[in-house]
Design a protein around this motif. Structure first.
Motif, PDB file in Angstrom:
ATOM      1  N   SER A  85       0.897  -1.278  -0.126  1.00 22.09           N
ATOM      2  CA  SER A  85       0.089   0.030  -0.112  1.00 22.09           C
ATOM      3  C   SER A  85       0.857   1.216  -0.024  1.00 22.09           C
ATOM      4  O   SER A  85       0.384   2.324  -0.560  1.00 22.09           O
ATOM      5  N   ARG A  86       2.114   1.084   0.522  1.00 18.93           N
ATOM      6  CA  ARG A  86       2.746   2.275   0.523  1.00 18.93           C
ATOM      7  C   ARG A  86       3.408   2.789  -1.047  1.00 18.93           C
ATOM      8  O   ARG A  86       3.847   3.727  -1.073  1.00 18.93           O
ATOM      9  N   LEU A  91       3.177   2.425  -8.209  1.00 19.86           N
ATOM     10  CA  LEU A  91       3.291   1.111  -9.121  1.00 19.86           C
ATOM     11  C   LEU A  91       1.918   1.275 -10.046  1.00 19.86           C
ATOM     12  O   LEU A  91       2.275   0.773 -11.352  1.00 19.86           O
ATOM     13  N   THR A  92       0.771   1.586  -9.799  1.00 20.01           N
ATOM     14  CA  THR A  92      -0.501   1.384 -10.682  1.00 20.01           C
ATOM     15  C   THR A  92      -0.463   2.437 -11.877  1.00 20.01           C
ATOM     16  O   THR A  92      -0.767   1.850 -12.891  1.00 20.01           O
ATOM     17  N   ILE A 125      -6.021  -1.152  -4.104  1.00 22.46           N
ATOM     18  CA  ILE A 125      -5.857  -0.671  -5.667  1.00 22.46           C
ATOM     19  C   ILE A 125      -7.175   0.172  -5.761  1.00 22.46           C
ATOM     20  O   ILE A 125      -7.503   0.679  -6.859  1.00 22.46           O
ATOM     21  N   LEU A 126      -8.187   0.128  -4.981  1.00 23.16           N
ATOM     22  CA  LEU A 126      -9.535   0.765  -4.975  1.00 23.16           C
ATOM     23  C   LEU A 126      -9.489   2.133  -5.141  1.00 23.16           C
ATOM     24  O   LEU A 126     -10.319   2.732  -5.894  1.00 23.16           O
ATOM     25  N   VAL A 127      -8.384   2.781  -4.750  1.00 21.87           N
ATOM     26  CA  VAL A 127      -8.091   4.329  -5.110  1.00 21.87           C
ATOM     27  C   VAL A 127      -7.830   4.593  -6.634  1.00 21.87           C
ATOM     28  O   VAL A 127      -8.132   5.648  -6.841  1.00 21.87           O
ATOM     29  N   SER A 167     -14.647  -0.808   1.572  1.00 23.61           N
ATOM     30  CA  SER A 167     -14.187   0.497   1.185  1.00 23.61           C
ATOM     31  C   SER A 167     -14.278   1.084  -0.292  1.00 23.61           C
ATOM     32  O   SER A 167     -14.135   2.142  -0.520  1.00 23.61           O
ATOM     33  N   PHE A 168     -15.184   0.093  -1.098  1.00 18.71           N
ATOM     34  CA  PHE A 168     -15.285   0.589  -2.562  1.00 18.71           C
ATOM     35  C   PHE A 168     -16.298   1.601  -2.491  1.00 18.71           C
ATOM     36  O   PHE A 168     -17.520   1.842  -1.862  1.00 18.71           O
TER      37      PHE A 168
END
Length: 672
Positions: A85-86, A91-92, A125-127, A167-168
């Motif tokens: 998550s850091r 990465l994405t 990854i939902l962000v 959290s979606f």
């Protein structure tokens, strides 16, 4: 930091190799390095490594370098494990950027890299969900089979993550869905349907509350060329409708109705049927929420009542009946003007069923809110009058019923009568074709005597004397022949009551525009003495061909059942002497022909009863004298002669005008 970071020559060569296995070896080394950094909590160095991989490999123009960069970034996420998550924000984005790479293999490895990152990061990854979704949406239509297979795997994983993570953010996603749902590519449509279905299956998301945002796009899919897409879209819509039926949420029905109404007129039958079904369900289940939209709903339903597809016609009829029940049962205020405007617009529809249904709605609204309808009578009347020209007799009959009900007040009744006369004056063909039907049909709902009194008073003041004569002749034939006017004819016979005498007088004054009609009215009322007086005056009038034609028709009518009583009176010459004088006088007016022979044959049948004694020495003391004693026939005769003099002057002026026009035309032709 990216410039300062260096990889060993082995890792660099491996990541840039064209062979996947070689690149895999380099990725394994990256993963090992990252794990060591994580143990040491050297996250700054991991960030530097990531930045170096992005700049040196992912941004490289060489496709093999980009492939190496992708597998390396995936290795970073795997190496970080629970600490990914850091670095997810680093990465994405570069992986997503390569979803649209020109090289299909790069696009495939981008899917693979994103899959590995998502598998480790899960809810983190939902962000980037909207960006991932948008990328998958585009990749779903990719022409490369390998890319599609990679897309399907990633898509499945992301769906799993979304359904399991609370959290979606559905609110953030819906605007993107609203934009994408109008895609026309079949693969994209299947992708969208699958996602909507998955999200709808998650109760906590309350996808149904966002339905107005993408409902229109779903309906667009019902007309897709692909049968499977149509089936899936229809199934999904049915699921939503079932959930709406049991939902306790405060849904935006107004927004959904606004979306559905245009689809109720769709040329695609599946779309149209579905929209009608939804509307019908809303009417039945959401009464108070539907009421503000009834004027729009009725406009959408009426055209489908005449649809060639029986299933659509049936569904429209069902919805129309539901709307009818709703309006009849509600006590809420209705937007009458808008409702009437939308209903009357269907009077011009090409199909009879729709026009009939529209007329029925006017009746319903009039019964429901008479005073409100009367406020808009100026807009309603012209539309109703125009329907009298309708080619379908059934529509005209229904139209006349509506007009009769709307004209229940004296003010509106007189207005209707005046409007009818105006129509006839402007269109004599309507007078010829429809006057009988119009008068007879109105007589079913309004007293015939009331109708005839009103028309007689209007025609009495008519300035177009030619039209007045034609109008009276037409009304007279209807009076003598229509079964609907039977009671009126009985009231006119014998003139025994003050009411019948007043009716006779009212008609007589207008009937004076037409001598033949006036004569027949006297025969009908058994005013034989006055009829005989009229015949004597006929000889003093200008006998026209039209007059002889009308007398010819009258002779034929004398042989009809209407005048059977008159024919029986011929058996009592002493009691009805003036009847013989009137008929023999009529015979003398006729040129020898069919009508002459018909009337002479009838009179010859009773010649042996002493009919030559036409005038008795003393007037018989019978009921006729009692009935006629209050009638001022001399005044009526004077009125008749005055009207006929007016007609004579009118014809003379017309002849003078025609002669003058001919002289002017002659002068122009001769250059004078």
């Amino acid at each position: 930091m990216a410039e300062a970071f260096q990889l060993s020559p082995f890792i660099t060569r491996s990541l840039c190799d064209k062979l996947y296995d070689k690149r895999k070896q380099g990725a394994v080394e990256i993963e090992r390095m990252v794990k060591e950094m994580c143990v040491a909590k050297d996250y700054e160095r991991i960030q530097g490594l990531t930045q170096y991989l992005i700049e040196s490999f992912c941004a490289n123009s060489n496709a093999n370098h980009r492939k190496g960069g992708l597998i390396a970034l995936a290795a970073v996420s795997i190496g970080m494990g629970s600490e990914v998550s850091r670095m997810i924000s680093y990465l994405t984005p570069p992986v997503l950027n390569m979803f649209i790479d020109a090289d299909s293999r790069v696009r495939y490895y981008a899917c693979e890299a994103m899959y590995n990152i998502a598998k480790v990061a899960r809810q983190h990854i939902l962000v980037f969900f909207n960006e991932i979704f948008d990328g998958l949406c585009k990749l779903s239509a990719d022409p490369d089979a390998h890319v599609k297979s990679g897309t399907l795997l990633l898509d499945k994983l992301v769906k799993d993550i979304v359904t399991e993570c609370e959290s979606f953010n559905i609110e953030k996603f819906v605007p993107l869905l609203k934009e994408r749902v109008y895609a026309i590519n079949p693969f994209v449509r299947q992708f969208l349907i699958s996602w909507i279905s998955v999200l709808h299956s998650v109760p906590r998301l309350d996808m149904i509350t966002y339905l107005p945002e993408f409902l229109d796009g779903l309906y667009g899919m019902l007309s897709d060329k692909d049968k499977e897409i149509r089936r899936e879209a229809n199934n999904l819509l049915c699921e939503f409708l079932r959930d709406i039926q049991v939902s306790e949420l405060d849904l935006d029905y107004g927004a959904m109705i606004d979306i559905l109404l245009p689809h109720c007129k769709s040329q695609d039958q599946i779309t149209r049927h579905s929209a009608l079904m939804w509307i019908d369900d809303f009417i039945g289940g959401c009464n108070d929420k539907v009421l503000p939209y009834v004027h729009l709903i009725v406009a959408a339903l009426l055209p489908s009542l005449s649809h060639e597809d029986p299933t659509i016609q049936g569904q429209a009829s069902k919805a129309n009946s539901s709307l009818l029940q709703l309006i009849q049962s509600t006590s809420e205020h209705l937007e009458i003007q808008s409702f009437l405007t939308n209903v009357t617009s269907q009077f011009k529809n090409d199909y009879v069923n729709t026009r009939l249904a529209a007329l029925r709605w006017v009746l319903i609204i009039h019964n429901k809110a008479r005073s409100s309808v009367e406020e808009h009578i100026d807009d309603l009347f012209p539309s109703l009058l125009a329907l009298l020209h309708d080619p379908a007799e059934l529509v005209v009959r229904s139209d006349l019923e509506v007009m009769a009900k709307v004209a229940s007040k004296e003010e509106y009744f007189l207005r209707l009568m005046g409007a009818l006369v105006d129509l006839y004056r402007k269109d004599l063909s309507l007078l010829e074709r429809r006057c009988s039907l119009i008068t007879r049909q109105l007589s079913l709902f309004i007293s015939p005597e009331k109708i005839y009194r009103a028309l007689a008073n209007i025609v009495l003041k008519e300035k177009d004397l030619v039209f007045a004569s034609i109008m009276i002749q037409t009304l007279n034939v209807i009076l003598l022949t229509s079964s609907e006017l039977h009671e009126m004819r009985l009231n006119l016979k014998n003139l025994m009551s003050p009411e019948s005498r007043d009716l006779f007088t009212t008609l007589y004054r207008s009937w004076s525009h037409n001598p033949a009609a006036t004569f027949s009215l006297c025969l009908l009322a058994q005013a034989y003495e006055h009829a005989a007086s009229l015949v004597l005056k006929f000889a003093e009038l200008q006998i026209s061909v039209q007059f002889l034609v009308e007398i010819d028709k009258l002779v034929q009518l004398l042989e009809s059942p209407i005048f059977i009583g008159l024919r029986m009176h011929l058996l009592e010459p002493e009691k009805y002497p003036f009847l013989f004088k009137a008929l023999y006088g009529l015979l003398m007016l006729l040129p020898q022909g069919t009508a002459f022979e018909t009337l002479r044959s009838r009179l010859n049948c009773v010649s042996t009863l002493g009919v030559l004694q036409l005038i008795p020495k003393e007037a018989p003391d019978n009921f006729q004298l009692l009935a006629h004693r209050d009638m001022n026939f001399s005044e009526l005769l004077s009125h008749f002669l005055k009207v006929q003099e007016t007609h004579h002057n009118f014809r003379h002026q017309a002849e003078v005008a025609r002669a003058s026009l001919m002289v002017q035309e002659f002068a122009i032709d001769n250059g004078e």
